[in-house]
Each structure stands twice: as C-alpha cells, then as structure tokens.
Enzyme design. Structure first.
Site, mmCIF file in Angstrom:
data_model
loop_
_atom_site.group_PDB
_atom_site.id
_atom_site.type_symbol
_atom_site.label_atom_id
_atom_site.label_comp_id
_atom_site.label_asym_id
_atom_site.label_seq_id
_atom_site.Cartn_x
_atom_site.Cartn_y
_atom_site.Cartn_z
ATOM 1 N N GLU A 36 0.869 -1.164 0.000
ATOM 2 C CA GLU A 36 0.000 0.000 0.000
ATOM 3 C C GLU A 36 0.916 1.227 0.000
ATOM 4 O O GLU A 36 1.821 1.318 0.835
ATOM 5 C CB GLU A 36 -0.885 -0.011 1.257
ATOM 6 C CG GLU A 36 -1.897 1.099 1.207
ATOM 7 C CD GLU A 36 -2.802 1.173 2.435
ATOM 8 O OE1 GLU A 36 -2.754 0.258 3.281
ATOM 9 O OE2 GLU A 36 -3.524 2.164 2.536
ATOM 10 N N ARG A 261 5.504 -12.740 9.635
ATOM 11 C CA ARG A 261 6.080 -11.403 9.452
ATOM 12 C C ARG A 261 7.469 -11.361 10.040
ATOM 13 O O ARG A 261 7.760 -12.063 11.015
ATOM 14 C CB ARG A 261 5.284 -10.367 10.256
ATOM 15 C CG ARG A 261 4.011 -9.925 9.697
ATOM 16 C CD ARG A 261 3.393 -8.915 10.660
ATOM 17 N NE ARG A 261 3.652 -7.551 10.226
ATOM 18 C CZ ARG A 261 3.000 -6.955 9.228
ATOM 19 N NH1 ARG A 261 2.070 -7.592 8.566
ATOM 20 N NH2 ARG A 261 3.271 -5.723 8.888
ATOM 21 N N LYS A 271 4.476 0.675 8.867
ATOM 22 C CA LYS A 271 4.529 1.981 8.205
ATOM 23 C C LYS A 271 3.836 3.046 9.054
ATOM 24 O O LYS A 271 4.293 4.181 9.119
ATOM 25 C CB LYS A 271 3.862 1.899 6.831
ATOM 26 C CG LYS A 271 4.758 1.301 5.758
ATOM 27 C CD LYS A 271 4.104 1.417 4.389
ATOM 28 C CE LYS A 271 3.652 0.074 3.874
ATOM 29 N NZ LYS A 271 2.238 -0.072 3.652
HETATM 30 P P1 ATP Z 1 2.643 -1.973 7.453
HETATM 31 O O1 ATP Z 1 1.918 -2.369 8.679
HETATM 32 O O2 ATP Z 1 4.061 -1.666 7.678
HETATM 33 O O3 ATP Z 1 1.936 -0.919 6.657
HETATM 34 P P2 ATP Z 1 1.504 -3.797 5.707
HETATM 35 O O4 ATP Z 1 1.454 -5.276 5.795
HETATM 36 O O5 ATP Z 1 0.254 -3.058 5.930
HETATM 37 O O6 ATP Z 1 2.660 -3.294 6.599
HETATM 38 P P3 ATP Z 1 1.676 -3.522 2.917
HETATM 39 O O7 ATP Z 1 2.107 -2.340 2.179
HETATM 40 O O8 ATP Z 1 0.260 -3.900 2.851
HETATM 41 O O9 ATP Z 1 2.138 -3.296 4.377
HETATM 42 O O10 ATP Z 1 2.610 -4.765 2.614
HETATM 43 C C1 ATP Z 1 2.984 -5.237 1.357
HETATM 44 C C2 ATP Z 1 3.428 -6.654 1.544
HETATM 45 O O11 ATP Z 1 4.526 -6.724 2.454
HETATM 46 C C3 ATP Z 1 2.321 -7.503 2.122
HETATM 47 O O12 ATP Z 1 2.216 -8.703 1.393
HETATM 48 C C4 ATP Z 1 2.751 -7.742 3.535
HETATM 49 O O13 ATP Z 1 2.283 -8.957 4.001
HETATM 50 C C5 ATP Z 1 4.269 -7.679 3.441
HETATM 51 N N1 ATP Z 1 4.842 -7.252 4.725
HETATM 52 C C6 ATP Z 1 4.579 -6.143 5.405
HETATM 53 N N2 ATP Z 1 5.237 -6.117 6.576
HETATM 54 C C7 ATP Z 1 5.954 -7.261 6.631
HETATM 55 C C8 ATP Z 1 6.839 -7.837 7.590
HETATM 56 N N3 ATP Z 1 7.127 -7.216 8.734
HETATM 57 N N4 ATP Z 1 7.379 -9.039 7.301
HETATM 58 C C9 ATP Z 1 7.105 -9.655 6.145
HETATM 59 N N5 ATP Z 1 6.284 -9.179 5.206
HETATM 60 C C10 ATP Z 1 5.706 -7.990 5.441
HETATM 61 MG MG MG Z 2 -1.313 -2.393 5.102
#
Ligand code: ATP
Ligand code: MG
Length: 551
Positions: A36, A261, A271
């Site tokens: 995102e 994760r 983020k």
């Molecule tokens: P954040 O909470 O940091 O915004 P998110 O999962 O909402 O993380 P996205 O932008 O939706 O962030 O993530 C893109 C991809 O990265 C998704 O498939 C997510 O599962 C993966 N991802 C995000 N954070 C991690 C993490 N800490 N370890 C492994 N994969 C991750």
């Molecule tokens: Mg997200």
C-alpha cells in the site's frame, strides 16, 4: 536460529515445487508484491520482496508490483516513487506494474455480479451498528434488517452509491455469507464504502472504494497470480478470499499462502508507526539512517546484497519469531569486511608532534586498500611531523594491559613508524593538548630492533587531513520490543544519534563519493552520507561497528 530457518526450511518452496509437479496452475509461478503506498518500505517488506521476486526467479516465473491503492487518504505518489526505487535498488525487476485502482471498473462489475447472485446487499446500518451486530468470538452475530433487500433494490442502490447520491457512510455494500460463522471475517464483511476522497490516480471519478478483502483476491485473479504470498494475519481472511473467487468463478484461482512477518528487535516495522516517528520529528525523515526503512538502511550504508543475505538467513516459516538486530548487522559487517576499502579517520583528535622528524619533510606512503585483496589497489597516505591520533589511544594513567601509547612508551602507527611519547603538554587546568614524541626512522614497515612494540594505532597527518562530520547511530529504542508498550514513543532512545563535528579523515577521503563505503581502521564501517555530505563538508554515517558490541 539461522540453521533452523535456512533456505532449506522454506516451506513455500516445497509447496510451489509440488504444485509444479502436479501441474497445478498449469505449472506456472506468478507472484506479486502488493504494497500500500502509504509510507516507505521497511526491512519487513524486504522479506516479502525477496520471497515474491525470489520464487519467481527460482521457478522462471514472473512477479508483479501492484500498488494496493484503495485507501486514497493515506496514499501518495511520493510513496509510490520511493517504493519503486527501493525494489529496484534491492536488485529486483517487476514484470508488470499494476495498481488496484486499475481494476476499479472491473471490481465494480464483479460487485454487481455478486448482488445479482444474491450474494451481496446494500446495508444502511451505521459503522457502529455493524460492529454491534457483528457479535463476538463466542457469540453469533445478528442479521441486518437490510439483509433480505431484493436484488433489484440492491442493484439500484449500489448504482446510486456510485453516482454519489448518498453521504459518506450512509450505505455499505456487504457480502451475504453467514452472521453465525465462527470466523468473524465471514460475518457479512463490507465490500464497498462511500468515501469522498480524491484519489491520486483516479481523481474524483469514484466516491465509493472497494475494501481490501474484495480487492485483493480479484486483483490476484485478474493478473493470473498463482501463489499469493502474504503474512500470517491474513490467514483468517483466506476463507473470504476463496469465497469471493469461488462465487465469481474467475478464470484463474490464485492460492493464498501465509508466512510469518519479520519482527526485528529494538525497532518497529509498521509503516503507520514509522510515519509517526517521522511526523513527530523523532527522526529526520523516512531515510534517517536509524530507520529500519530500505531508504534508511541504504543511507546508513547497507548494501542490497547484505539485505538479501539477511532475508535468506532468517528464512521463511509459519511461526512468529523475533530476530535480533545483530543478525542484520552481521550481514552488512561481513559484506563490508570483504569489500570495503580501508581508510584512517580520527574521531576525537589528539595532536602529536614528532620532534625528531624534520618539520619541512613529508613522505607519501603507499598503502593497500584491503589487507586481503590486493586487487582493490592502493592509496597514498602522507606522513609529516604533526599527526593526529585518537584521544583514547593515549593514557596518562593506563589501566592494566593497556597496549597503546603511554608516557615513555612506544606504539606503532599503522602503515608507518614506531613512535615514543616523551612529554605531555597540558593547559593550565590540566587538559592534555599535545604529546611530544620521537620516531624510530628504522621502523617503516619493519619491526624495531631489540624490543617488542605491541600496540598499533591509526592516525592522520594534521596538515593533510580533511575535516569531517561523523554521525554515530545507536538503537532507535531502549527496549527490544517497543510495540509491547501502550505508547511506543515513550521508549524511543534519546541518545540514538551522536554527531561528532571535529573529526579528521585521511587526505584520500577528500575525493569520496556519495554513498561510498569504508572501513575506518579500528573504528567501524562508515559511508558518505548521500544527503548532507558536500565537497566542502564531508559527512559520514556509521553503518555498523567493527564487532558485535551489542550482544
Ligand atoms: P505496514 O503495517 O508496515 O503498513 P503492511 O502489511 O500493511 O505493513 P503492505 O504495504 O500492505 O504493508 O505490505 C505489502 C506486503 O509486504 C504484504 O504482502 C505484507 O504482508 C508484506 N509485509 C509487510 N510487513 C511485513 C513484515 N514485517 N514481514 C514480512 N512481510 C511484510
Ligand atoms: Mg497495510
């Protein structure tokens, strides 16, 4: 920890291999990385990137970059640019770049299809009522009075939602599944909400936006994704993912597989939380070298290879675990130990006058850039009468076993001569300002005769040295798991940045390029700050200490 989770235990690799053998998905492997665009990528994303792109490379498939841009109020073009830059920097190429918003029209059509099937309805309950009706883990939910609205009425209300005839939140479109499902995600989840927000790509074309659970599976299907790899928190969303695709009979049926994760000690990988650190000025931007963002790690001096190596070492499992910061640091330390040029820098200078060295003389010493790698070449280091050494390489009252310079004692200057300290010069109030020394002219590249000199210290020639600012970074948080606190901002480390403004580095570093990395002898690994370093004001960031001083 590393052996347990090494590449051989990558269970996703096993699943994909088996799928290929079974000719599932026609033997193809198509993955996607779906961020995102609401912030910069962090080291957790690197894990997902290495996995998604890595599997595509390994199985000669492809991997798409898909911006999951369905929450316009938090998203921006700046974030999209940074995400593309970071993935490319890590060394990966996407096959196609898509946006969930590319599919808004198709998603809308799919929603109409669900309504026509009797599998979705327009609900007038407020957000709060929906929460109330949803029930709990132990109690079934309650059906909305709108649940049995006729298909015709649903169709015309949904069309009117799109036309902008209702205020924000007045209606939602919900899937009609099961209000008594033990999985709360299956209790008639929302598929669309009304939200008048400008979208960075579709402008004001839409006032309704699809929800993640509806968007993601359909986007995967449209792109022909075979293996939709995501983190464990989506496991309980998988039945909904499968439900939507089954109802819509999409031509391809992607398979969602979840993995743990990355959780890294002494930092946060979210983020939202990283945005708070930036917006509330705990750090100097998303690329602050203390940040676990890709941009921060890059600015700190991490190499793409070191981050890929880290992702390989931590492996992919289904079990949540915490990774020590030392694991990440070891990856860059090993990389730079092998590849970084050596140089000398004095962080806290102490002046030394070599009284028996002619004051109009200077020598240019030819020194190798890497002790084990002659192919990395040599550099020239000037030597002269006045040199600078590190303050704590001299001790007036040395502790036991102190091997460096003491009054009346000898020490070797790295790549140069053995010197002896004859006299300490102090200010009136007792501060040491200078040491008077002598040198043994017979010791250039040779052991002194008849005596042993154990210590070796680094130095720079005062006249030739270049001024530099050196920034030393420490953990961003004072506890291993800041997210365990109600307010993680209360455990930010107030001493995470130490700026040394009076450092002196060897002359050859005057030509150092932005982002160039070095091992400063005996001091650590450093890189030229890509943002603040200028030709007339060198700035170095400490990437990592020479040894793991943390554990
Ligand atoms: P954040 O909470 O940091 O915004 P998110 O999962 O909402 O993380 P996205 O932008 O939706 O962030 O993530 C893109 C991809 O990265 C998704 O498939 C997510 O599962 C993966 N991802 C995000 N954070 C991690 C993490 N800490 N370890 C492994 N994969 C991750
Ligand atoms: Mg997200």
């Amino acid at each position: 920890m590393i052996s347990e989770t090494s590449s051989s235990s990558n269970f996703i690799r096993h699943i994909i291999s088996q799928d290929i053998k079974d000719n599932k998905h026609n033997g193809k492997v198509i993955t996607r990385f779906p961020p995102e665009p609401n912030g910069y990528l962090h080291i957790g994303h690197a894990k997902s990137i290495c996995l998604n792109f890595g599997m595509a490379i390994e199985y000669k498939g492809s991997c798409n970059l898909r911006f999951d841009d369905t929450n316009p109020e938090k998203e921006s073009i700046e974030f999209m640019h940074s995400i593309e830059q970071d993935i490319a920097w890590l060394g990966f190429n996407w096959s196609y770049k898509y946006h969930s918003s590319d599919y808004f029209e198709q998603l809308f059509e799919y929603a109409i299809e669900l309504i026509k099937q009797g599998n979705a309805y327009v609900d007038s309950l407020s957000a709060e009522q929906i929460r109330e009706y949803r029930g709990t883990l132990t109690e079934a939910g309650k059906e909305s009075p709108d649940r049995n609205r006729s298909i015709e009425e649903n169709l015309s209300l949904f069309a009117a939602m799109r036309q902008g005839e209702f205020t924000d939140g007045h209606y939602v479109l919900r899937a009609k599944i099961d209000m008594a499902s033990p999985n709360i995600n299956m209790r008639d989840p929302a598929l669309y909400r009304i939200k008048r927000v400008h979208h960075q790509r579709t402008g004001d074309d839409w006032c309704i936006y699809p929800m993640y659970d509806f968007t993601h599976c359909i986007s995967d299907a449209i792109e022909g994704i075979t293996h939709s790899l995501c983190t464990l928190e989506f496991e309980i969303h998988r039945p909904l993912y499968d439900w939507v695709l089954e109802k819509l009979q999409t031509t391809t049926q992607p398979q969602q597989i979840e993995f743990a994760r990355l959780q890294l000690e002494y930092t946060v990988v979210s983020k939202r939380k990283l945005a708070q650190l930036v917006n509330e000025n705990f750090v100097n931007g998303w690329d602050d070298p203390r940040m676990p963002t890709i941009a921060g790690l890059r600015r700190a001096g991490y190499t793409p290879a070191s981050i890929r190596d880290f992702c390989e070492r931590i492996g992919i499992t289904k079990k949540d675990s915490w990774i020590e910061m030392g694991v990440l640091e070891n990856c860059i330390r090993e990389d730079l130990n092998d590849n970084a040029h050596r140089a000398m820098a004095v962080l806290h200078p102490l002046r030394i006058v070599i009284e028996n060295y002619p004051n109009d003389q200077e020598e240019i010493l030819e020194v190798s850039n890497h002790p084990q790698k002659p192919e990395l070449g040599t550099r020239k280091i000037p030597f002269s009468q006045v040199i600078l050494i590190e303050k704590d390489d001299f001790a007036e009252n040395p502790p036991a076993k102190y091997k460096r310079l003491v009054e009346g004692g000898e020490v070797r200057l790295r790549s140069a001569y053995v010197i002896k300290c004859n006299k300490i010069i102090k200010t009136e109030d007792g501060k040491i300002i200078e040491l008077r020394c002598s040198y043994d002219a017979n010791t250039l590249g040779k052991k002194p005769e008849g005596r042993k000199v154990k210590g070796v210290i680094h130095w720079v020639s005062e006249h030739h040295a270049v001024n530099a600012e050196i920034r030393l970074y420490d953990r961003l948080f004072t506890i291993a798991n800041p997210e365990s606190k109600d307010d993680f901002l209360t455990v930010v480390n107030p001493d995470s940045l130490q700026t040394l403004t009076h450092c002196k580095v060897e002359a050859s570093l005057g030509n150092a390029k932005a982002s160039q990395r070095f091992q400063f002898e005996r001091t650590g690994y450093f890189c030229v700050d890509a943002v603040d370093s200028k030709a007339d004001k060198l700035v170095f960031n400490r990437t990592v200490t020479l040894r793991d001083t943390w554990s």
